[in-house]
Design an enzyme around this catalytic site. Sequence first.
Site, short mmCIF file in Angstrom:
data_model
loop_
_atom_site.label_atom_id
_atom_site.label_comp_id
_atom_site.label_asym_id
_atom_site.label_seq_id
_atom_site.Cartn_x
_atom_site.Cartn_y
_atom_site.Cartn_z
N TYR A 110 0.84 -1.20 0.00
CA TYR A 110 0.00 0.00 0.00
C TYR A 110 0.88 1.25 0.00
CZ TYR A 110 -3.40 3.50 1.31
OH TYR A 110 -4.20 4.61 1.32
N TRP A 112 1.06 5.77 -1.49
CA TRP A 112 0.67 6.79 -2.46
C TRP A 112 1.69 6.99 -3.56
CZ3 TRP A 112 -2.94 11.31 -2.44
CH2 TRP A 112 -4.16 10.97 -1.85
N1 LIG Z 1 -2.20 7.79 12.74
C1 LIG Z 1 -2.62 7.87 11.48
N2 LIG Z 1 -2.02 7.13 10.54
C2 LIG Z 1 -2.41 7.21 9.26
C3 LIG Z 1 -3.48 8.06 8.89
C4 LIG Z 1 -4.13 8.81 9.91
O1 LIG Z 1 -5.09 9.56 9.65
N3 LIG Z 1 -3.65 8.71 11.19
N4 LIG Z 1 -3.86 8.13 7.58
C5 LIG Z 1 -3.61 6.97 6.76
C6 LIG Z 1 -3.85 7.25 5.35
S1 LIG Z 1 -5.40 7.86 4.98
C7 LIG Z 1 -2.94 6.99 4.38
S2 LIG Z 1 -3.43 7.15 2.76
C8 LIG Z 1 -1.60 6.49 4.69
C9 LIG Z 1 -0.50 7.03 3.76
O2 LIG Z 1 0.61 6.21 3.81
P1 LIG Z 1 1.66 6.11 2.62
O3 LIG Z 1 0.99 6.23 1.30
O4 LIG Z 1 2.49 4.90 2.83
O5 LIG Z 1 2.53 7.43 2.87
P2 LIG Z 1 3.55 8.21 1.94
O6 LIG Z 1 4.43 8.98 2.83
O7 LIG Z 1 2.80 8.98 0.91
O8 LIG Z 1 4.38 7.05 1.26
C10 LIG Z 1 4.67 7.03 -0.08
C11 LIG Z 1 6.08 6.54 -0.29
O9 LIG Z 1 6.29 6.49 -1.70
C12 LIG Z 1 7.59 7.02 -1.99
N5 LIG Z 1 7.58 7.48 -3.37
C13 LIG Z 1 7.28 8.72 -3.85
N6 LIG Z 1 7.42 8.73 -5.19
C14 LIG Z 1 7.81 7.49 -5.57
C15 LIG Z 1 8.10 6.88 -6.82
O10 LIG Z 1 8.01 7.50 -7.86
N7 LIG Z 1 8.44 5.56 -6.81
C16 LIG Z 1 8.53 4.84 -5.66
N8 LIG Z 1 8.89 3.55 -5.74
N9 LIG Z 1 8.26 5.39 -4.47
C17 LIG Z 1 7.90 6.69 -4.42
C18 LIG Z 1 7.79 8.10 -0.96
O11 LIG Z 1 9.18 8.41 -0.80
C19 LIG Z 1 7.15 7.48 0.27
O12 LIG Z 1 8.10 6.74 1.00
O13 LIG Z 1 -1.28 6.81 6.05
C20 LIG Z 1 -2.26 6.31 6.96
N10 LIG Z 1 -1.78 6.46 8.32
N1 LIG Z 2 -1.90 18.33 3.17
C1 LIG Z 2 -2.30 17.05 3.14
N2 LIG Z 2 -3.51 16.73 2.61
C2 LIG Z 2 -3.93 15.44 2.64
C3 LIG Z 2 -3.11 14.40 3.11
C4 LIG Z 2 -1.84 14.75 3.64
O1 LIG Z 2 -1.07 13.90 4.10
N3 LIG Z 2 -1.47 16.07 3.64
N4 LIG Z 2 -3.54 13.08 3.04
C5 LIG Z 2 -4.64 12.78 2.12
C6 LIG Z 2 -5.24 11.48 2.40
S1 LIG Z 2 -4.39 10.09 1.94
C7 LIG Z 2 -6.48 11.34 2.93
S2 LIG Z 2 -7.16 9.80 3.11
C8 LIG Z 2 -7.25 12.50 3.37
C9 LIG Z 2 -7.89 12.28 4.71
O2 LIG Z 2 -8.89 13.21 4.91
P1 LIG Z 2 -9.62 13.25 6.33
O3 LIG Z 2 -9.86 11.89 6.82
O4 LIG Z 2 -10.79 14.15 6.16
O5 LIG Z 2 -8.47 13.99 7.16
P2 LIG Z 2 -8.00 13.99 8.69
O6 LIG Z 2 -6.97 15.07 8.74
O7 LIG Z 2 -7.63 12.65 9.16
O8 LIG Z 2 -9.28 14.43 9.52
C10 LIG Z 2 -10.00 15.62 9.25
C11 LIG Z 2 -10.52 16.18 10.52
O9 LIG Z 2 -11.45 15.29 11.09
C12 LIG Z 2 -11.54 15.60 12.46
N5 LIG Z 2 -11.89 14.40 13.21
C13 LIG Z 2 -11.13 13.36 13.52
N6 LIG Z 2 -11.83 12.46 14.25
C14 LIG Z 2 -13.06 12.98 14.39
C15 LIG Z 2 -14.26 12.54 15.05
O10 LIG Z 2 -14.32 11.48 15.67
N7 LIG Z 2 -15.36 13.33 14.94
C16 LIG Z 2 -15.34 14.51 14.27
N8 LIG Z 2 -16.46 15.20 14.17
N9 LIG Z 2 -14.22 14.97 13.68
C17 LIG Z 2 -13.11 14.20 13.73
C18 LIG Z 2 -10.18 16.11 12.89
O11 LIG Z 2 -10.36 17.30 13.66
C19 LIG Z 2 -9.47 16.37 11.59
O12 LIG Z 2 -8.92 17.68 11.51
O13 LIG Z 2 -6.43 13.65 3.41
C20 LIG Z 2 -5.72 13.85 2.19
N10 LIG Z 2 -5.16 15.16 2.15
MO LIG Z 3 -5.44 8.27 2.69
#
Ligand SMILES: Nc1nc2c(c(=O)[nH]1)N[C@H]1C(S)=C(S)[C@@H](COP(=O)(O)OP(=O)(O)OC[C@H]3O[C@@H](n4cnc5c(=O)[nH]c(N)nc54)[C@H](O)[C@@H]3O)O[C@H]1N2
Ligand SMILES: Nc1nc2c(c(=O)[nH]1)N[C@H]1C(S)=C(S)[C@@H](COP(=O)(O)OP(=O)(O)OC[C@H]3O[C@@H](n4cnc5c(=O)[nH]c(N)nc54)[C@H](O)[C@@H]3O)O[C@H]1N2
Ligand SMILES: [Mo]
Length: 754
Positions: A110, A112
């Site tokens: 998994y 991005w």
């Molecule tokens: N506590 C907590 N944990 C969370 C979340 C949260 O809300 N709270 N959110 C979760 C969510 S929604 C997500 S989507 C995940 C995200 O988790 P990841 O998608 O694993 O996070 P990234 O840091 O985007 O990792 C992408 C990796 O791809 C590498 N990369 C970039 N470009 C390239 C390329 O061209 N080729 C290759 N081979 N690699 C490349 C980057 O260097 C990086 O190491 O985290 C989750 N973890």
């Molecule tokens: N700049 C930036 N943008 C991103 C990302 C990033 O890494 N950086 N990651 C991207 C990815 S992979 C994803 S999946 C999305 C995720 O998008 P979201 O899931 O919408 O993002 P979060 O920042 O986890 O949460 C948004 C807000 O939800 C609120 N929240 C958390 N828990 C609760 C709850 O129990 N109840 C209520 N009412 N509110 C709550 C928190 O205050 C938080 O600020 O963001 C995307 N956008």
């Molecule tokens: Mo995500």
Amino acid sequence: MSIQRFSHCSHWGAYTLLVEDGRVIGAEPFAGDPAPSPIIHSVRHWADPTYRIAQPMVRESWLRHRGPGPRAPGDKFVPVGWDEAAKLVAGEIDRVRTKHGNGSIFAGSYGWTSCGRFHHASSQLKRMMNLVGGYTGHVDTYSIAAGPVILRHTLGDAEACGGGANTLDSVAEHAETVIVFGALSPRTAQSEAGGIARHTLEQNLRTMVARGVRVVLVSPVRDDIPDWVPAEWWPVRPNTDTALMLGLAGEIVAAGHHDRDFLARCCSGGEELIGYLNGAQDGVVKNAAWAAAICEIDAERIRELARRVVATRTMITVSWSLQRADHGEQPFWAALGLASAIGQIGLPGGGVGFGYASLGGVGAPMAVSRSPSLPQGRNPTADFIPVARISDLLLNPGQTFTYEGQTRTYPDTRLVLWAGGNPFHHHQDLNRLRRAWARPETIVVQDPVWTATARRADIVLPATSSIERNDISGNKRSDHLIAMQQAIAPLGLARNDYDIFRHIADELGVEPAFSEGRDEMAWIRLMYDLTREDAERRLKHPMPAFEAFWAEGAARVPTRSNHVFLDRFRADPAAHPLATESGRIVLYSRELEGLQLADCPPHPAWLEPAEWLGRAAPDQLHLMSRQPQGKLHSQLDDAPAAQASKRDGREQVWLNPADARRFGIEDGAVVRLFNARGQCLASACVVDTVRPGVAVLPTGAWYDPADEGENPLERSGNPNVLTLDKGTSHFGQGCSAHTCLVSIETHRLQETTA
Ligand SMILES: Nc1nc2c(c(=O)[nH]1)N[C@H]1C(S)=C(S)[C@@H](COP(=O)(O)OP(=O)(O)OC[C@H]3O[C@@H](n4cnc5c(=O)[nH]c(N)nc54)[C@H](O)[C@@H]3O)O[C@H]1N2
Ligand SMILES: Nc1nc2c(c(=O)[nH]1)N[C@H]1C(S)=C(S)[C@@H](COP(=O)(O)OP(=O)(O)OC[C@H]3O[C@@H](n4cnc5c(=O)[nH]c(N)nc54)[C@H](O)[C@@H]3O)O[C@H]1N2
Ligand SMILES: [Mo]
């Protein structure tokens, strides 16, 4: 030397890179973008060799003695050439599939990666593995899992949480009341999986402000909507929104204001849900007073809102974050139940939608032409895990798990192949992941950067970053395809993801089927032409020929604006049935009734999360580990946009002044956050935009444990040493990151190593 210009794109937006003498000297936002992301200026840091992997590397201890082991990041790595690296990886794939079967290879990988759809690392990996018998994969995403699973069974598909609900242009024009559960924030809307050309959230919010729409922000954090939107802030206790939704629905039903016609025509199980609200089974009436005690929102405010939502055109928005929590199925289902009781689903400006602004394209007009993607082929191996069950997979081979009503078995993983993701960023309970990560015989990681995951691999393959190669971006939630032109030469011996897999595929004897004889540009042209032909033939939308697109840098695709979700279904449910057990919106599920799951009952219900403020010790706070402002996850953590939110190189944790006083913590102090799972340092930032009892520590700081013991002190502020690694329920098995209690104290730095 003259300045050269290259069109490019990342998940956070499109831009032109300015290159002089082989160096990136700047980035100009895409001309059509009304709200470009500052993260585009971080991209040049990919060209900084400091964190880049210069050549293929192999852990010395693994070369001597292949097999399970602690995989300490400080161990010695030895450089190898590409031929040897490709032979080692192909040899491991061959050994494991022959000896143990393809299910023992985890390539669910998994992450991005880059936004380019051709070099998309995990798609390339899967395409290759499918040619040699397959792999154990994953289903759903960390972003959304519990949500889409429950919606598939109650709405028939997960469209409403992937951008298919009412578009925000129409919500902004028609809604009179908008209840925001979670956020409508440019912070998260900066990003979109596969790139985004135009950021349109602010435009829609401005229209709402101009029209005087009443906005209610239900969130523990006030900054979840821009401060120029005059929203009422309802500082809810984290993970209790389901109770608030059911309390609102209970008040509506008690007043007899529910839409009986909509419930009867368009829903099944309305009576059973009303029975639950009335307390028919448990004797507990779900009303404003009941909800107020759980979520700590004033009961009179709930009653007033319950009267208003049925009297005005009301849109309910629910962020993805709400389902990234224990019992994350429930807030999505309860919101659907509340919207059904209000009865405005299928009307402009009414109903419910999920994930608006969680990504920038959710709520934007959807592209209706085919999106560019690399064909992955078919996986002949049936094994999979729900994506966030990775530690369970590695720790518990042979054990069973349930998912969406099925019972399945975790395979015995010997080999892990990870490309373009960072599990030591994204997974919960990293101390547990470390124990799990010691189990496989071999781990291969492919990334441009020495991430915490790469340091814990046996074989490390250096990929180029997107600015070192050509690619194409585009997806169903962006209105443009963007040419991603190579701006600089590859760093060190880094290779493009395609070339890496092509080389390994050659060692495995499947190169011709893998490449189909095409080079990078031939694939990009093919992917573009498939979109162009579809747009022109099916949708009569002319698009430029490939050469013109590549020279221009961008091409518009046809989109669907002012979309109203389920309008035809509302008008005639029998003629447009949903793919559910009843053909209608399911508010009581016979299927879930049959499954008898205590953590996912047959109707939306308030269930206490494993950890929450209602059962916290006096010294505990609820930790929100939300998405970071200045970067995407762990990517470009070293660049200025990400460093801007840190203090002394450490991530900041936001605390309410009352909590800071209670724990004697001063603004700017180094604090230690801890619970039974782990501990980390952060810099305290005292702000009144966070409700009391809540700590906000964004994700993405590079995992930096002080040692390799059982419970090392993490020093950069990575919340995932604290978070809970538990499936949302036995039905959805999603990630529960937002369910987490922690303790906090001021930390004296000299007590430990800096
Ligand atoms: N506590 C907590 N944990 C969370 C979340 C949260 O809300 N709270 N959110 C979760 C969510 S929604 C997500 S989507 C995940 C995200 O988790 P990841 O998608 O694993 O996070 P990234 O840091 O985007 O990792 C992408 C990796 O791809 C590498 N990369 C970039 N470009 C390239 C390329 O061209 N080729 C290759 N081979 N690699 C490349 C980057 O260097 C990086 O190491 O985290 C989750 N973890
Ligand atoms: N700049 C930036 N943008 C991103 C990302 C990033 O890494 N950086 N990651 C991207 C990815 S992979 C994803 S999946 C999305 C995720 O998008 P979201 O899931 O919408 O993002 P979060 O920042 O986890 O949460 C948004 C807000 O939800 C609120 N929240 C958390 N828990 C609760 C709850 O129990 N109840 C209520 N009412 N509110 C709550 C928190 O205050 C938080 O600020 O963001 C995307 N956008
Ligand atoms: Mo995500």
